[in-house]
Each structure stands twice: as structure tokens, then as C-alpha cells.
Design a protein around this motif. Structure first.
Motif, mmCIF file in Angstrom:
data_model
loop_
_atom_site.group_PDB
_atom_site.id
_atom_site.type_symbol
_atom_site.label_atom_id
_atom_site.label_comp_id
_atom_site.label_asym_id
_atom_site.label_seq_id
_atom_site.Cartn_x
_atom_site.Cartn_y
_atom_site.Cartn_z
ATOM 1 N N ILE A 1 0.912 -1.391 0.183
ATOM 2 C CA ILE A 1 0.030 -0.239 0.396
ATOM 3 C C ILE A 1 0.573 1.344 0.177
ATOM 4 C CG2 ILE A 1 -1.763 1.490 1.409
ATOM 5 C CD1 ILE A 1 -3.068 -1.376 0.197
ATOM 6 N N ALA A 2 1.569 1.246 0.757
ATOM 7 C CA ALA A 2 2.619 2.573 1.227
ATOM 8 C C ALA A 2 3.595 2.436 -0.649
ATOM 9 C CB ALA A 2 4.256 2.189 1.967
ATOM 10 N N SER A 3 3.500 1.538 -0.956
ATOM 11 C CA SER A 3 4.632 1.470 -2.687
ATOM 12 C C SER A 3 2.783 1.922 -3.840
ATOM 13 C CB SER A 3 4.775 0.701 -2.845
ATOM 14 O OG SER A 3 5.817 -0.182 -2.157
ATOM 15 N N LEU A 4 1.892 1.972 -3.462
ATOM 16 C CA LEU A 4 0.739 2.892 -3.989
ATOM 17 C C LEU A 4 1.445 4.534 -4.945
ATOM 18 C CD1 LEU A 4 -2.622 1.247 -2.925
ATOM 19 C CD2 LEU A 4 -0.670 0.244 -5.279
ATOM 20 N N ARG A 5 1.772 4.730 -5.865
ATOM 21 C CA ARG A 5 1.713 6.362 -6.472
ATOM 22 C C ARG A 5 0.656 6.649 -5.844
ATOM 23 N NH1 ARG A 5 5.615 6.514 -10.927
ATOM 24 N NH2 ARG A 5 6.291 8.700 -9.506
ATOM 25 N N SER A 6 -0.503 6.461 -5.936
ATOM 26 C CA SER A 6 -1.640 7.563 -6.056
ATOM 27 C C SER A 6 -2.287 7.392 -4.490
ATOM 28 C CB SER A 6 -2.570 6.858 -6.754
ATOM 29 O OG SER A 6 -3.792 7.619 -6.686
ATOM 30 N N HIS A 7 -2.009 8.748 -3.996
ATOM 31 C CA HIS A 7 -2.600 9.280 -2.494
ATOM 32 C C HIS A 7 -3.704 8.792 -2.555
ATOM 33 C CE1 HIS A 7 -3.657 11.344 1.225
ATOM 34 N NE2 HIS A 7 -3.763 11.750 0.818
ATOM 35 N N GLU A 8 -4.506 8.866 -4.002
ATOM 36 C CA GLU A 8 -6.206 9.285 -3.561
ATOM 37 C C GLU A 8 -6.779 7.558 -3.777
ATOM 38 O OE1 GLU A 8 -10.272 10.133 -3.708
ATOM 39 O OE2 GLU A 8 -8.471 11.381 -3.259
ATOM 40 N N MET A 9 -6.083 6.734 -4.189
ATOM 41 C CA MET A 9 -6.129 5.457 -4.570
ATOM 42 C C MET A 9 -5.834 4.840 -2.477
ATOM 43 S SD MET A 9 -4.468 2.564 -6.322
ATOM 44 C CE MET A 9 -5.392 2.960 -8.090
ATOM 45 N N ARG A 10 -5.117 4.996 -2.350
ATOM 46 C CA ARG A 10 -4.375 4.614 -0.734
ATOM 47 C C ARG A 10 -6.008 4.621 0.127
ATOM 48 N NH1 ARG A 10 1.123 6.203 -1.901
ATOM 49 N NH2 ARG A 10 0.478 8.434 -0.657
ATOM 50 N N VAL A 11 -6.231 6.100 -0.139
ATOM 51 C CA VAL A 11 -7.478 7.190 0.957
ATOM 52 C C VAL A 11 -8.652 6.111 0.540
ATOM 53 C CG1 VAL A 11 -8.735 8.828 1.195
ATOM 54 C CG2 VAL A 11 -6.965 9.124 1.096
ATOM 55 N N GLN A 12 -9.253 5.840 -1.028
ATOM 56 C CA GLN A 12 -10.262 5.190 -1.222
ATOM 57 C C GLN A 12 -10.644 3.812 -0.407
ATOM 58 O OE1 GLN A 12 -10.227 5.833 -5.131
ATOM 59 N NE2 GLN A 12 -10.939 7.731 -5.681
ATOM 60 N N ILE A 13 -9.206 3.021 -0.784
ATOM 61 C CA ILE A 13 -9.404 1.569 0.111
ATOM 62 C C ILE A 13 -8.916 1.473 1.702
ATOM 63 C CG2 ILE A 13 -8.081 1.530 -2.103
ATOM 64 C CD1 ILE A 13 -5.774 0.424 -1.082
ATOM 65 N N VAL A 14 -8.701 2.508 2.269
ATOM 66 C CA VAL A 14 -9.281 3.016 3.641
ATOM 67 C C VAL A 14 -10.153 2.106 4.247
ATOM 68 C CG1 VAL A 14 -9.440 3.770 6.088
ATOM 69 C CG2 VAL A 14 -7.735 4.904 4.025
ATOM 70 N N TRP A 15 -11.799 1.692 3.689
ATOM 71 C CA TRP A 15 -12.691 1.155 4.313
ATOM 72 C C TRP A 15 -12.340 -0.204 3.855
ATOM 73 C CZ3 TRP A 15 -16.315 -1.722 1.409
ATOM 74 C CH2 TRP A 15 -15.803 -1.736 -0.045
ATOM 75 N N THR A 16 -11.615 -1.042 3.442
ATOM 76 C CA THR A 16 -11.319 -1.611 2.537
ATOM 77 C C THR A 16 -10.313 -3.035 4.367
ATOM 78 O OG1 THR A 16 -9.470 -2.225 1.952
ATOM 79 C CG2 THR A 16 -11.830 -2.046 1.200
ATOM 80 N N GLY A 17 -10.134 -2.180 5.040
ATOM 81 C CA GLY A 17 -9.104 -2.508 6.321
ATOM 82 C C GLY A 17 -9.991 -3.537 6.988
ATOM 83 N N PRO A 18 -11.167 -2.640 7.305
ATOM 84 C CA PRO A 18 -11.693 -3.265 8.646
ATOM 85 C C PRO A 18 -12.531 -4.340 7.899
ATOM 86 C CG PRO A 18 -12.000 -0.553 8.350
ATOM 87 C CD PRO A 18 -11.367 -1.272 6.942
ATOM 88 N N LEU A 19 -13.124 -3.890 6.753
ATOM 89 C CA LEU A 19 -13.450 -5.332 6.327
ATOM 90 C C LEU A 19 -13.218 -6.499 6.115
ATOM 91 C CD1 LEU A 19 -16.404 -6.256 4.089
ATOM 92 C CD2 LEU A 19 -15.266 -5.579 2.239
ATOM 93 N N MET A 20 -11.805 -6.742 5.687
ATOM 94 C CA MET A 20 -10.948 -7.330 5.633
ATOM 95 C C MET A 20 -11.070 -8.199 6.846
ATOM 96 S SD MET A 20 -9.876 -8.228 2.764
ATOM 97 C CE MET A 20 -8.330 -9.819 2.814
ATOM 98 N N LEU A 21 -10.438 -7.249 7.452
ATOM 99 C CA LEU A 21 -10.587 -8.034 9.305
ATOM 100 C C LEU A 21 -11.631 -8.371 10.067
ATOM 101 C CD1 LEU A 21 -9.040 -8.175 12.273
ATOM 102 C CD2 LEU A 21 -10.155 -5.271 12.714
ATOM 103 N N CYS A 22 -13.161 -8.000 9.408
ATOM 104 C CA CYS A 22 -14.742 -8.405 10.042
ATOM 105 C C CYS A 22 -14.086 -9.990 8.581
ATOM 106 C CB CYS A 22 -15.531 -7.636 9.325
ATOM 107 S SG CYS A 22 -16.752 -8.079 9.354
ATOM 108 N N LEU A 23 -14.135 -10.151 8.024
ATOM 109 C CA LEU A 23 -13.712 -11.111 6.983
ATOM 110 C C LEU A 23 -13.219 -11.868 7.351
ATOM 111 C CD1 LEU A 23 -14.332 -9.886 3.309
ATOM 112 C CD2 LEU A 23 -16.016 -10.616 5.178
ATOM 113 N N GLY A 24 -11.549 -11.964 8.460
ATOM 114 C CA GLY A 24 -10.798 -12.806 9.016
ATOM 115 C C GLY A 24 -11.732 -12.908 10.160
ATOM 116 N N LEU A 25 -12.308 -12.863 11.133
ATOM 117 C CA LEU A 25 -13.232 -13.089 12.199
ATOM 118 C C LEU A 25 -14.206 -14.129 12.093
ATOM 119 C CD1 LEU A 25 -12.478 -9.153 14.073
ATOM 120 C CD2 LEU A 25 -10.956 -12.045 14.593
#
Length: 492
Positions: A342-366
Motif C-alpha cells: 500500500i505504501a508503494s502505491l503512487r496514488s494518494h487518492e487510491m490509498r485513501v479510497q481503499i481505507v474502508w477495505t481494511g476493516p472489511l478484511m478484518l471482519c471477514l478474517g474474524l
């Protein structure tokens, strides 16, 4: 171009933030002008991360040497309580004495605690050392976050968060191994003492690279909010005590008391002219407030696995300690690799847009962990752990940067220092909450596998529910940040 010239060239924050984020390179962290700062902040994180793994591995041997098994849990509880209090105090001390003086003093407090614990001849002496270790490390961890926007240009902030994720992975792998070898072939005291040279190097680096403000510190710091710090610490202590309660009613009562203390403290802080928390903290109508709920809820939900998963693998599927412990290492590896990606992505906007997928992956993992316990399919455990780690890697660094961005300049230190403090509080609260859930389900050392499975199914189901709440707050954070026009706001 110097760091000051880089920052002064940012004429249009909305445009330049994106451009600078796209220009950042990993190699820049190792260039002479950034190398010392990179090593310093990573070493500050390493002191916290490695110390946690060192002590958890070495302390049981210390207990065998001079007794005090009943006090073993207090060695972790007191460390955590004072680390959280130290983190809450960090912004005030930075404003009062400057970052360099505060970090040096905190490192000396940490080193003093380490020496006391290393030379201890009884468990009470170990506890005294752990108190000082926690207080010093809480301040160091908080200020290492607060210094990121001061020591690095905006375009390198995602990279430094990725570097810190690598440090955590290294601690998860190397910490138990190094501590185990030192304890087995030398002494448990060596596992404590190894922090001393690391702290000494940290002090030298801080003195070399962290500048004191030109004006005399302390003008806007105000008095130390001692009452609120004490009540906040009492709340964390009540949470920790609840996990050791002998019956469900006592546990529920302690948790309810802790919640009442936290709510009262936050309300009192909001009315204070010298607040610990930044404006809008925990308010669902502010992007900062919604984001802080994500920072609290994600580690709170993940605590379900960190507390019970290794036990489940050993008890339900017959895994040995090393194989069972690999599940936690897998989560750390996944977190670090995803954070680097994620840190290697060159688009700041893209990194921000996918923030919500982090909690989603956590939820799916649990959810996956709940299914693993319910169906008896142990392979789901490792898939789920990889998903949980990826969830944190997808969002943690970007969300932390976003919350710094949406804070006012005057309160940015408070926000930055609050992030690691709130993370620690989430793990502490989660351990107590899931202890209550497991005990209510009949979890006990002598329980049958069927009862243990049912209890842990409840634990992971509650964890998934809390993670789902963090998904909601993650989406809300991005929506509010866009409405406030702060998604691209630049850190000066």
C-alpha cells in the motif's frame, strides 16, 4: 533541496499533496538527509515492540526463580496502564519541554525501569521496573508518531508507516526467538538488559536529529491534566482487573465501571480549556472522531484472536506451541507485506479510497475464525489470519496519516500521540471483553472441547461484530473527510 525548502515549495496543498505522494520513493528513507530520522523513529517503535515480546518470553522464567506467580499478570497490566497514561501525557510534555527533551527523559525513565527489573530479586521489584518501562515507552511511542510529519515531507509519510510495519514484523519473528535463546542459554535478565544499549542508541539519535523549538517551550502547554490522567489510568486498570475477576457478575461490574469512567473522562476533557484529546475526538459527526473509533475498534476486535487463537489451535487441533504460534507470525507477515504494498502505491487518492477495505478484511478474517471453530477446519485459521493482517496493512498507515491531516495544526500533536495510545487501549479493552464472553460461554481449563468450541465461537462472532462496526466508521470517516474538504489537506 533541504527539507525546509521542500515544505516551503508546497504552494497548493490540494494539488501538491498528491504530487508529492506520487514522487516518494522507498530509497529516499535511506538517503543521508532522512536516514537518521528513519532509524530513530523505527528504533522508538522497536523499543516498544521487541520489549513486549522479550518480556512475555522471559518473565515466566523469572517467576520460577523467585516465585510470585500470582503477580505475573500484573507485570503486563501495570506496563500497559502506564504506557497508555504516558501516551496520553506525551503531547502536553512535548509542548512544555520540546520533543527532544521529552524523548530523552522518557528514554531515561524506560532505561531506569529496565535496570530495576534486570537487577530485581523479587516480583514487586520487577513490577516497579515495569511501571517505569511502561511510562517511558508510552511517551516514546506517542511522540514517534507525532514527529513523523515534522521529520519527513508529506510524500514520504506512507513509506515511514510501511517501515514501522516491517519493524513490527521483525519483532513478532525475532523477539520471542532472541528472548528465548537469551533466557535458555544465559539468563532471563539478559532478555531485559538488551533494551539498555538500544535505549542508549535511541538517545544519541534523538539528540542528533530532533531540534528544540526556537522559542522557549511551555508557553501553550498549560498545566498537566493530572486528574484526567489518573481517571483514565483507573479506567484501564478496571478493564484489566475485569479479566481476572472470579465470576461473571464481578467482571460485568468492573467493565461497566470502566465504561462509566471513560465516558466521564471524555466529557470532562471536552469541557476543559487544556484538553488531552483533540477537538471532535470520538464524535461521529467529525471525520477525526469517526476515524478514532476505527483506531480503537480494530485492535479491540483483533484481540479475540491474539488472546485465544493459539490456545484454540493447541487444544482443539493438537498443534504444538511453535506451530500454533506461527498463526500470529502469519498475521504479522501479512500486515507488513500489505503495508509495504500500500505504501508503494503512487496514488494518494487510491490509498485513501481503499481505507474502508481494511476493516472489511478484518471482519471477514474474524468470520473465518468463527467458521474454523464451528466446522473444525483448521486450514481456515491460517487463511483468516492472513486476511486479518492484510486488513491492518490496507488501512493502518493511510488512516493514521489521514487523521493527522484532518486535525488542526495546533492539535496535530494530540492526534498523533493518541494513535498508538488508543491502539494499546483497544487491545486491553478487547482482552477483557473477550474474557467475559469466553467465561460466559463456559470456557475453562478443564472444559471439554465441545464447550471450548462453543465459547470461542461466541468470542470470534463478537469480534466480527465489532469489526463490522469499524467498517461503518471507516466509510463514515472518508465521507466526512470529503465533506470537510480535508482528504487532500497537506501537513505543513
Amino acid at each position: 533541496m533541504s527539507l525546509a525548502e521542500e515544505k516551503s515549495s508546497m504552494a497548493d496543498p490540494a494539488q501538491q499533496t498528491v504530487t508529492n505522494a506520487e514522487d516518494g520513493r522507498w530509497s529516499e528513507l535511506l538517503q543521508p538527509r532522512h536516514l537518521a530520522a528513519t532509524v530513530t523513529l523505527c528504533l522508538g517503535v522497536a523499543l516498544f515492540a521487541f520489549n513486549e515480546f522479550f518480556v512475555s518470553t522471559a518473565l515466566p522464567t523469572a517467576v520460577v526463580e523467585f516465585g510470585g506467580a500470582s503477580l505475573l499478570s500484573w507485570a503486563f497490566t501495570l506496563y500497559l496502564v502506564f504506557a497508555i497514561v504516558g501516551g496520553a501525557l506525551a503531547a502536553n510534555q512535548k509542548a512544555r519541554f520540546g520533543a527532544r527533551n521529552t524523548l530523552v527523559a522518557a528514554a531515561l525513565v524506560f532505561a531506569t525501569g529496565t535496570i530495576i527489573a534486570t537487577m530485581a530479586s523479587s516480583m514487586p521489584q520487577v513490577l516497579a521496573g515495569r511501571v517505569l518501562q511502561g511510562l517511558g515507552e508510552g511517551v516514546i511511542a506517542a511522540l514517534c508518531y507525532a514527529l513523523i510529519p515534522e521529520l519527513f515531507p508529506q510524500r514520504l509519510v506512507p513509506k515511514i508507516f510501511g517501515a514501522e510495519a516491517i519493524v513490527w514484523a521483525g519483532a513478532a519473528f525475532g523477539g520471542p526467538l532472541i528472548s528465548g535463546l537469551l533466557t535458555e542459554y544465559w539468563s532471563w535478565r539478559a532478555a531485559f538488559f538488551v533494551n539498555i544499549p538500544a535505549a542508549a542508541i535511541f538517545v544519541v539519535l534523538v539528540v542528533a536529529i530532533v531540534r528544540q523549538p526556537a522559542q522557549s517551550p511551555g508557553g501553550s502547554a498549560g498545566s498537566i491534566p493530572l486528574l484526567r490522567l489518573v481517571t483514565f489510568g483507573v479506567g484501564i486498570l478496571l478493564v484489566s482487573l475485569s479479566s481476572t475477576a472470579t465470576n461473571d457478575y464481578a467482571m460485568a461490574g468492573l467493565l461497566a465501571a470502566a465504561i462509566a469512567v471513560f465516558v466521564s473522562t471524555v466529557r470532562l476533557d471536552r469541557r476543559s480549556r487544556q484538553s488531552i484529546l483533540p477537538f471532535g475526538a470520538f464524535s461521529p459527526t467529525h471525520s477525526l472522531g469517526a476515524g478514532l473509533w476505527v483506531i480503537l475498534l480494530m485492535p479491540l476486535a483483533q484481540a479475540s484472536g491474539s488472546v485465544y487463537l493459539v490456545y484454540a489451535l493447541q487444544q482443539l487441533w493438537g498443534f504444538g506451541p511453535t506451530a500454533a504460534g506461527f498463526s500470529n507470525a502469519l498475521m504479522a507477515i501479512s500486515w507488513s507485506l500489505t503495508a509495504i504494498l500500500i505504501a508503494s502505491l503512487r496514488s494518494h487518492e487510491m490509498r485513501v479510497q481503499i481505507v474502508w477495505t481494511g476493516p472489511l478484511m478484518l471482519c471477514l478474517g474474524l468470520v473465518g475464525l468463527a467458521l474454523a471453530v464451528g466446522t473444525g477446519e483448521y486450514k481456515l485459521v491460517f487463511i483468516s489470519q492472513a486476511a486479518i493482517g492484510a486488513g491492518f496493512g490496507l488501512c493502518w498507515g493511510t488512516l493514521s496519516q489521514l487523521l493527522m491531516n484532518v486535525s488542526t495544526i495546533e492539535e496535530r500533536d494530540k492526534t498523533s500521540a493518541l494513535l498508538p495510545t488508543l491502539q494499546s487501549a483497544g487491545y486491553a479493552i478487547g482482552a477483557a471483553v473477550f474474557g467475559a464472553v469466553a467465561n460466559a460461554g463456559g470456557f475453562d481449563e478443564g472444559a471439554s472441547n465441545r464447550v471450548i468450541s462453543a465459547a470461542l465461537l461466541g468470542v470470534f462472532a463478537v469480534g466480527a461484530t465489532l469489526a463490522a462496526a469499524s467498517v461503518f466508521f471507516g466509510i463514515t470517516t472518508l465521507r466526512l473527510a470529503r465533506c470537510e474538504g480535508k482528504v487532500h489537506q497537506n501537513m505543513p
